[in-house]
Scaffold this active site. Structure first.
Site: not given
Ligand code: MEV
Length: 438
Positions: A85, A280, A393
């Site tokens: 990722e 996650k 992102h």
């Molecule tokens: C993305 O891999 C993980 C997030 O969604 C975690 C979160 O929302 O705390 C950015």
């Protein structure tokens, strides 16, 4: 539809590929080329990887990255992370840098107890079973001496064996609930071997126990297996700083930032839909270290999520609070990790990763890994409550889109420059590539 194949595992690697290409890829030779591109030219190394599992036909690469600047318990670490990722390593590094000027991360292992169970059926008088169990308990334990000898030398072994009556939940269901200390090993093989020995001993001992009736003498073992639920193999990591040392943005003062941050964590404490994504994000950091150090990320995932719901509701694994103008952020998570055995001595990159961390023992690795999870969560919440997650992102995702369109080095340079000051969206990147190419 591909035909049923028997004896597939006995075919040579080339024959396996031939079968696959014939029955799934219309004899397309390009498929063979792709698979072979990922073979290692060092035949010995390739063979090592081939032998990790059955039916290996190629290698599946994940980026092996490092996140520097982690100050943990006063010592600086560069943390190895294996993850695909795009934003995870950048986020970890950013959080590390932020906290290294604020005292760094702290971590401590709270407990290291692992669990395994022998599940069995006993039809008869449960009081008699209890008396029987007490009479054999010490022999049961010592029956594994051939297995535990080495582990005991390393400071581990069997902690306790308990008989648990589960017959109110399922008719005639009982367990040996066993606890272990596996020192620096993850210990799965050790635990499972002990459990199978307990099971054998139990059957034997019951079959000749005088006070049992004929039926009571025939204990049926259902299964013997370790548990990946390890609520007593827990590590805590935390950071803290005066509120005024927290980020200040155009919209938020440090105090507002702290309050908004806390509220984000509180939401993950009460709202399972949010808690799962929150956790996650924590696991983004944890799994990456677990993989890089050759540990079993499925076991870690299963244990962590079960722990997150240990009080009957799935909640956040992290906590935030403000006390006397100090912001505190912490994580408590079970991590049954090993630094010896398994892949740790076999996989050259795993060895390198452990080396990079100064060859930690399992407790140190638990601390480092928990910190990676906490850092990841800090970075995620920081983005969520300020710029939103997409900005970072999409910046990291830009390269994936460019590669998807087979952008040349020159095109990449120009577009990366362009998107330093423009918002990255998939369609915008496509448009810019087309513009450049026209
Ligand atoms: C993305 O891999 C993980 C997030 O969604 C975690 C979160 O929302 O705390 C950015």
């Amino acid at each position: 539809m591909a035909p049923v194949v028997s004896g597939f595992s006995k075919l040579s690697k080339s024959d396996k590929i031939e079968w696959l290409v014939e029955h799934h890829f219309n004899n397309d030779q390009n498929t063979v080329d792709i698979l072979k591109t990922y073979w290692n030219s060092d035949e010995k190394l390739q063979q090592l990887h081939d032998e990790f599992t059955e039916n290996t036909i190629s290698n599946y690469y994940l980026p092996f990255s490092v996140a520097p600047n982690f100050l943990i318990n006063g010592k600086r670490y560069t943390i190895p992370m294996a993850i695909e990722e795009s934003s995870v390593v950048a986020a970890a590094s950013k959080a590390a840098k932020f906290w290294q000027n604020r005292g760094g991360f702290n971590a401590e292992v709270l407990s290291t107890v692992k669990v395994g169970q022998v599940h069995f059926t006993f039809t008869g008088n449960s009081e008699k079973l209890k008396t029987f169990f007490q009479s054999i308990k010490s022999d049961l334990k010592s029956s594994t001496s051939h297995i535990t000898k080495n582990m005991e030398k390393r400071g581990g072994g069997i902690i306790d064996i308990e008989l648990r009556d589960k017959s109110t939940e399922i008719n005639n269901y009982y367990q040996l609930h066993c606890t272990f200390d596996t020192a620096d090993a993850m210990g799965a093989n050790f635990i499972n071997s002990c459990l199978e020995q307990f099971a054998d001993f139990l059957i034997q001992a019951a079959s000749t126990y005088q006070d049992f009736s004929e039926t009571e003498r025939t204990i049926e073992i259902i299964m013997s297996i370790l548990s990946n639920y390890v609520p007593e193999c827990v590590v805590r990591a935390w950071v803290s700083c005066p509120i005024n040392d927290l980020p200040k943005t155009d919209e938020l003062s440090p105090k507002q930032y702290a309050e908004k941050f806390m509220r984000a964590v509180q939401i993950a404490k009460v709202e399972p839909f949010r808690a799962v994504t929150h956790n996650k994000g924590i696991m983004n950091g944890i799994d990456a270290v677990v993989l890089a150090t050759g540990n079993d990320f499925r076991a870690i995932e299963a244990g962590a999520h079960a722990y997150a719901s240990k009080d009957g509701k799935y909640i956040s694994l992290t906590d935030a609070k403000i006390e006397n103008n100090i912001f505190h952020f912490s994580i408590k998570i079970p991590l049954a990790l090993g630094t010896v055995g398994g892949l740790t001595t076999l996989h050259p990159l795993v060895k390198l990763a452990l080396n990079l961390l100064g060859n930690p023992n399992s407790k140190k690795l638990m601390e480092i890994t928990a910190v990676a999870g906490l850092a990841q969560n800090f970075a995620a919440i920081n983005s969520l409550i300020t710029t939103g997650i997409q900005q970072g992102h999409m910046k990291m995702h830009l390269m994936n889109i460019l590669n998807q369109f087979q952008a040349t080095t020159e095109e990449k340079e120009q577009l990366i420059e362009h998107f330093k000051t423009n918002t990255v969206t998939h369609s915008e990147v496509v448009q810019q590539i087309e513009k450049l190419r026209n």
